[in-house]
Design a protein around this motif. Structure first.
Motif, short mmCIF file in Angstrom:
data_model
loop_
_atom_site.label_atom_id
_atom_site.label_comp_id
_atom_site.label_asym_id
_atom_site.label_seq_id
_atom_site.Cartn_x
_atom_site.Cartn_y
_atom_site.Cartn_z
N ILE A 31 0.87 -1.19 0.00
CA ILE A 31 0.00 0.00 0.00
C ILE A 31 0.91 1.24 0.00
CG2 ILE A 31 -1.90 1.20 1.16
CD1 ILE A 31 -2.76 -1.56 0.31
N PRO A 32 1.41 1.62 -1.17
CA PRO A 32 2.38 2.73 -1.21
C PRO A 32 1.80 4.08 -0.79
CG PRO A 32 1.82 2.00 -3.43
CD PRO A 32 1.19 1.03 -2.48
N GLU A 33 0.49 4.24 -0.82
CA GLU A 33 -0.10 5.52 -0.44
C GLU A 33 -0.15 5.74 1.08
OE1 GLU A 33 -3.72 2.76 -1.18
OE2 GLU A 33 -1.70 3.00 -1.98
N TRP A 34 0.02 4.67 1.87
CA TRP A 34 0.01 4.82 3.32
C TRP A 34 1.33 5.42 3.77
CZ3 TRP A 34 2.99 2.94 7.39
CH2 TRP A 34 2.47 3.19 8.67
N GLU A 35 1.24 6.43 4.63
CA GLU A 35 2.42 7.05 5.23
C GLU A 35 2.22 7.09 6.74
OE1 GLU A 35 3.45 10.85 3.59
OE2 GLU A 35 2.88 10.21 1.58
N TYR A 36 3.26 6.74 7.47
CA TYR A 36 3.15 6.74 8.93
C TYR A 36 2.80 8.15 9.41
CZ TYR A 36 4.01 6.11 13.85
OH TYR A 36 3.86 6.08 15.21
N PRO A 37 1.69 8.30 10.14
CA PRO A 37 1.25 9.64 10.54
C PRO A 37 1.69 10.07 11.93
CG PRO A 37 -0.48 8.08 10.96
CD PRO A 37 0.68 7.29 10.36
N GLY A 38 2.52 9.28 12.59
CA GLY A 38 2.85 9.58 13.99
C GLY A 38 1.63 9.24 14.84
N ASP A 39 1.33 10.08 15.81
CA ASP A 39 0.20 9.84 16.71
C ASP A 39 -1.11 10.36 16.15
OD1 ASP A 39 1.81 8.60 18.55
OD2 ASP A 39 2.20 10.44 19.68
N LEU A 40 -1.10 10.95 14.98
CA LEU A 40 -2.29 11.57 14.43
C LEU A 40 -2.83 10.75 13.27
CD1 LEU A 40 -0.89 15.19 14.51
CD2 LEU A 40 -2.36 14.13 16.21
N MET A 41 -3.33 11.44 12.28
CA MET A 41 -3.72 10.80 11.02
C MET A 41 -3.34 11.73 9.89
SD MET A 41 -7.81 11.08 11.12
CE MET A 41 -8.52 12.31 12.17
N ARG A 42 -3.19 11.17 8.71
CA ARG A 42 -2.78 11.93 7.54
C ARG A 42 -3.72 11.58 6.40
NH1 ARG A 42 3.37 12.27 5.93
NH2 ARG A 42 3.26 12.68 8.14
N PRO A 43 -4.27 12.58 5.72
CA PRO A 43 -5.19 12.29 4.61
C PRO A 43 -4.52 11.48 3.50
CG PRO A 43 -5.17 14.64 5.13
CD PRO A 43 -4.07 14.01 5.91
N ILE A 44 -5.30 10.60 2.90
CA ILE A 44 -4.89 9.88 1.69
C ILE A 44 -5.84 10.36 0.60
CG2 ILE A 44 -4.57 7.67 0.53
CD1 ILE A 44 -4.31 6.36 3.29
N LEU A 45 -5.33 11.09 -0.35
CA LEU A 45 -6.16 11.62 -1.42
C LEU A 45 -6.57 10.51 -2.39
CD1 LEU A 45 -4.19 14.90 -2.21
CD2 LEU A 45 -6.20 14.62 -0.72
N LEU A 46 -7.77 10.62 -2.90
CA LEU A 46 -8.26 9.64 -3.88
C LEU A 46 -7.32 9.56 -5.08
CD1 LEU A 46 -10.40 7.63 -4.76
CD2 LEU A 46 -11.76 9.56 -5.62
N ALA A 47 -6.82 10.71 -5.52
CA ALA A 47 -5.89 10.72 -6.66
C ALA A 47 -4.61 9.95 -6.34
CB ALA A 47 -5.56 12.16 -7.05
#
Length: 189
Positions: A139-155
Motif C-alpha cells: 500500500i504505497p499511499e500509506w504514510e506513517y502519521p505519527g500519533d495523528l492521522m494523515r489524509p490519503i487523497l483519492l488521486a
C-alpha cells in the motif's frame, strides 16, 4: 455521490457474513473496507464509498466508516443499526436483519469485489493485516502519521493502483457528485 452510511454498513455486513463469525474486530473491519475500496478503484476507477481516507498508525482506513463503527457520530442512522451492532472489545457484529437480501445498495460488481477482498485477506489476523497494509510494496499511499492521522487523497490511491490519469478521474467523480447534488436538490423541492 456522497458518503452513505447505510451503504457503508452494507459493506461491513457483507464482510461479516463472509466471515461466518458473529463479530469482527473493528480495526480489521475498517482495514478490509479500505482494501475493498482500493480494489474497486483498481477495477472500475472509482471507490465503493465516497468518503475521506486517512493513514492512521495501524494502517489506512475509510474515516467516516471508522467513525460510525466506533460510535463517534450521532445519531446513528437507522439503517446502520438495522445491520450492525457495536460490541464489547472494539468488535462490530451483525444483527438478525443482515441478510444478503438487505444489502440492496451494493451492485453486483461491488459484492464481487468485497468477496474477492475477503477471499484474499479475510483469513489474516487483524494485526498481521494492519502490518501488511503498512508495507510500501503493498500500500504505497500509506504514510506513517505519527500519533495523528494523515489524509490519503483519492488521486494518490488512483496513481498507486495504476489509473492512467488520476486527476481526470477525480474530476469525473466530482462532476458526478455535483449532478447527484442537483438531483437531491430537485427531489427536495
Amino acid at each position: 455521490m456522497s458518503y452513505d452510511p447505510i451503504k457503508a454498513a452494507q459493506v461491513v455486513a457483507k464482510l461479516l457474513r463472509l466471515s461466518e463469525a458473529k463479530a469482527l474486530d473493528a480495526v480489521k473491519a475498517v482495514t478490509l473496507v479500505y482494501l475493498c475500496d482500493r480494489e474497486f478503484i483498481t477495477c472500475w476507477g472509482l471507490p465503493i464509498l465516497d468518503e475521506n481516507r486517512v493513514s492512521m498508525p495501524h494502517g489506512p482506513i475509510n474515516f467516516a466508516t471508522y467513525q460510525h463503527i466506533n460510535g463517534q457520530v450521532g445519531p446513528v442512522p437507522t439503517g446502520w443499526k438495522k445491520l450492525l451492532s457495536n460490541q464489547a472489545n472494539h468488535m462490530v457484529g451483525l444483527t438478525r436483519e443482515a441478510a444478503d437480501s438487505n444489502l440492496d445498495l451494493l451492485s453486483r460488481a461491488e459484492i464481487e469485489t468485497i468477496e474477492a477482498v475477503w477471499g484474499r485477506f479475510g483469513h489474516i489476523d487483524t494485526w498481521d493485516l494492519a502490518l501488511w497494509t503498512q508495507q510500501k510494496e503493498n500500500i504505497p499511499e500509506w504514510e506513517y502519521p505519527g500519533d495523528l492521522m494523515r489524509p490519503i487523497l483519492l488521486a494518490t490511491i488512483m496513481e498507486a493502483v495504476g489509473i492512467e490519469d488520476p486527476a481526470e478521474a477525480c474530476e469525473a467523480i466530482e462532476d458526478n457528485r455535483r449532478i447527484d447534488a442537483l438531483f437531491e436538490e430537485i427531489r427536495g423541492h
